[in-house]
Design a protein around this motif. Structure first.
Motif, PDB file in Angstrom:
ATOM      1  N   SER A 258     101.487  71.095  20.215  1.00  0.00           N
ATOM      2  CA  SER A 258     101.321  69.641  20.091  1.00  0.00           C
ATOM      3  C   SER A 258     100.822  69.243  18.693  1.00  0.00           C
ATOM      4  O   SER A 258      99.960  68.381  18.533  1.00  0.00           O
ATOM      5  CB  SER A 258     100.426  69.038  21.180  1.00  0.00           C
ATOM      6  OG  SER A 258      99.516  69.944  21.695  1.00  0.00           O
ATOM      7  N   CYS A 259     101.380  69.912  17.692  1.00  0.00           N
ATOM      8  CA  CYS A 259     101.134  69.587  16.278  1.00  0.00           C
ATOM      9  C   CYS A 259      99.686  69.792  15.840  1.00  0.00           C
ATOM     10  O   CYS A 259      99.238  69.214  14.851  1.00  0.00           O
ATOM     11  CB  CYS A 259     101.590  68.171  15.943  1.00  0.00           C
ATOM     12  SG  CYS A 259     103.347  67.943  16.163  1.00  0.00           S
TER      13      CYS A 259
ATOM     14  N   ASP B 260     111.333  72.535  17.432  1.00  0.00           N
ATOM     15  CA  ASP B 260     110.902  71.622  18.501  1.00  0.00           C
ATOM     16  C   ASP B 260     110.026  72.340  19.511  1.00  0.00           C
ATOM     17  O   ASP B 260     108.995  71.831  19.943  1.00  0.00           O
ATOM     18  CB  ASP B 260     112.122  71.023  19.220  1.00  0.00           C
ATOM     19  CG  ASP B 260     112.876  70.060  18.317  1.00  0.00           C
ATOM     20  OD1 ASP B 260     112.311  69.680  17.260  1.00  0.00           O
ATOM     21  OD2 ASP B 260     114.026  69.710  18.651  1.00  0.00           O
TER      22      ASP B 260
ATOM     23  N   LEU C 207     106.530  73.131  18.106  1.00  0.00           N
ATOM     24  CA  LEU C 207     105.644  71.968  18.050  1.00  0.00           C
ATOM     25  C   LEU C 207     105.284  71.461  19.440  1.00  0.00           C
ATOM     26  O   LEU C 207     104.216  70.873  19.645  1.00  0.00           O
ATOM     27  CB  LEU C 207     106.279  70.856  17.215  1.00  0.00           C
ATOM     28  CG  LEU C 207     106.396  71.185  15.719  1.00  0.00           C
ATOM     29  CD1 LEU C 207     107.160  70.089  14.985  1.00  0.00           C
ATOM     30  CD2 LEU C 207     105.015  71.376  15.092  1.00  0.00           C
TER      31      LEU C 207
ATOM     32  N   THR D 136      99.568  75.326  14.811  1.00  0.00           N
ATOM     33  CA  THR D 136     100.964  75.255  14.393  1.00  0.00           C
ATOM     34  C   THR D 136     101.208  76.260  13.264  1.00  0.00           C
ATOM     35  O   THR D 136     102.204  76.999  13.278  1.00  0.00           O
ATOM     36  CB  THR D 136     101.316  73.825  13.919  1.00  0.00           C
ATOM     37  OG1 THR D 136     101.038  72.918  14.980  1.00  0.00           O
ATOM     38  CG2 THR D 136     102.780  73.726  13.523  1.00  0.00           C
TER      39      THR D 136
ATOM     40  N   SER E  55     104.935  64.888  14.237  1.00  0.00           N
ATOM     41  CA  SER E  55     105.843  66.011  14.486  1.00  0.00           C
ATOM     42  C   SER E  55     107.019  66.053  13.506  1.00  0.00           C
ATOM     43  O   SER E  55     107.446  67.137  13.101  1.00  0.00           O
ATOM     44  CB  SER E  55     106.339  65.984  15.924  1.00  0.00           C
ATOM     45  OG  SER E  55     107.021  64.793  16.164  1.00  0.00           O
TER      46      SER E  55
END
Ligand code: ATP
Ligand code: MG
Length: 385
Positions: A256-257, A249, A252, A262, A225
């Motif tokens: 969850s990346c 934040d 991501l 993303t 991350s």
């Protein structure tokens, strides 16, 4: 002004982030004649990674052939695709006389015809019938070519088969045939890429499977991350735009990346911020998520409509609980009304076959698609109030 994020196709250069260790390791393996099996959930960056490594190796004089098995649905088309990839990447179509092509395949008693597609792309057709015996002989001869080129030209050779989870669908015995020829090529690096983790892993780690212990396993995880956060901020800055730390934040946290998702959510976020001429905030990210889910909704509805009742309940349970380490436990099944263990088991099998659910050994089940998770959570929100 161009959107600085890319999703959907392979990425390189400034659109590609991180993977330093994986790039270095794969490069070393492929240069050393090591076989590798690279597995990850869908859209984690396998193809992008291997193509970047292939470019680097070609610059060092290594010959790298690449074939995507999704483009070769039958044995005959696989043979044509392999012949094309081997000739294109190990010899090259440019400036080669026609007789060279005949000679190259003639040694193998194969009769190639050169086809040129509407966009000018050359390809090779071997005119093989669907008669299995003949096809197998021709395929075995084709598969010998990388080893022969390596010996004749005294060059390092690597062959990449992408979407290898399709091999069995092309022909149940294809993996056996590939292994029987390729195990005799110790100096060639054979690289197998695939999703459907459980299927790919079984193929290479189960004693009864033809590819057992044939390749070194490598996996791709989500991108760390902090690295992804720096990338996102950097891409905004490169276009003279800004995104707040809290917005990154939140973005991501939603994805969850996951590499593809993303980039997709960042793409929509950047677009909104640009069009409204504002700094991207958490609110912009939420808006962007609305847009993404609206864009994906038809696809998810279609998927949903084909699921059984227990499969739907399992998906909702996994979305709500953020994955499960003890999905078969009495308490978990009771909490989410999943019913008998055997029904959950068969439901999970179907969900894993279609890659809606993934299992991280030893037994953690989760939904790898972040937008599907978000879509499901919104649905439960709508249902419960
Ligand atoms: N290292 C990376 N940096 C930034 N984005 C990435 C990276 N790797 C993958 N992506 C994103 O994921 C998308 C999918 O990448 P790619 O097609 O290489 O993945 P894949 O694992 O081969 O997917 P598939 O399962 O469809 O074959 C890209 O379009 C890009 O948006
Ligand atoms: Mg791919």
């Amino acid at each position: 002004m161009e959107n600085p994020f890319r999703y959907g196709s392979i990425v390189t250069g400034e659109y590609f982030v991180d993977r330093e260790q994986e790039l270095a390791e794969l490069q070393l393996d492929m240069r050393s004649g090591q076989n590798v099996v690279l597995v990850s959930p869908r859209r984690f960056g396998k193809t992008s990674l291997v193509l970047i490594v292939a470019e680097r190796l070609r610059a060092q004089g290594v010959l790298v052939a690449y074939l995507d098995l999704l483009t070769t649905p039958s044995k005959a088309t696989f043979a044509n695709g392999l012949a094309t990839a081997l000739y294109r990447d190990l010899v090259g179509f440019k400036g080669r006389a026609w007789h060279k092509l005949q000679q190259f395949f003639g040694q193998k008693s194969l009769l190639p015809t050169l086809k040129v597609g509407p966009d000018g792309t050359p390809s090779i057709e071997l005119g093989l019938g669907e008669r299995s015996g003949e096809l197998d002989t021709a395929l075995a001869r084709l598969l010998e070519i990388p080893g022969q080129v390596a010996t004749d030209q005294k060059k390092r050779v690597a062959v990449v088969l992408d979407e290898f989870q399709e091999a069995r669908l092309i022909d149940d015995h294809l993996p056996t045939l590939i292994r029987s020829v390729w195990q005799m090529q110790p100096d060639v690096s054979h690289v197998f890429l695939g999703s459907q983790r459980h299927m790919m892993q079984r193929l290479f780690t189960d004693k009864s499977e033809p590819m057992y212990r044939m390749a070194k396993p490598m996996t791709l995880d989500a991108i760390p991350s902090d690295v992804f956060a720096t990338f996102i901020k950097g891409r905004f800055a490169a276009t003279g735009r800004e995104i707040t730390g809290a917005a990154v934040d939140r973005l991501l946290e939603i994805t969850s990346c996951h590499p593809h998702d993303t980039q997709e959510l960042a793409y929509f976020t950047w677009n909104l911020a640009f069009l409204e001429g504002v700094v991207a905030t958490q609110e912009t990210v939420e808006h962007a998520l609305d847009r993404v889910l609206r864009a994906e909704s038809a696809r998810y509805t279609e998927v949903w409509s084909r699921l059984t009742k227990t499969q739907r309940l399992v998906l909702l349970a996994l979305a709500t609980s953020g994955g499960a380490k003890a999905i078969y436990s009495e308490s978990y099944r009771q909490q989410y009304g999943l019913g008998a263990q055997s029904t959950v088991q068969s439901s999970l099998k179907g969900l894993r076959d279609t890659e809606l659910v993934d299992m991280i050994p030893p037994a953690k089940y989760w939904i790898p698609d972040p937008f599907l998770r978000a879509w499901l959570l919104r649905m439960t929100g709508a249902v419960t109030g």
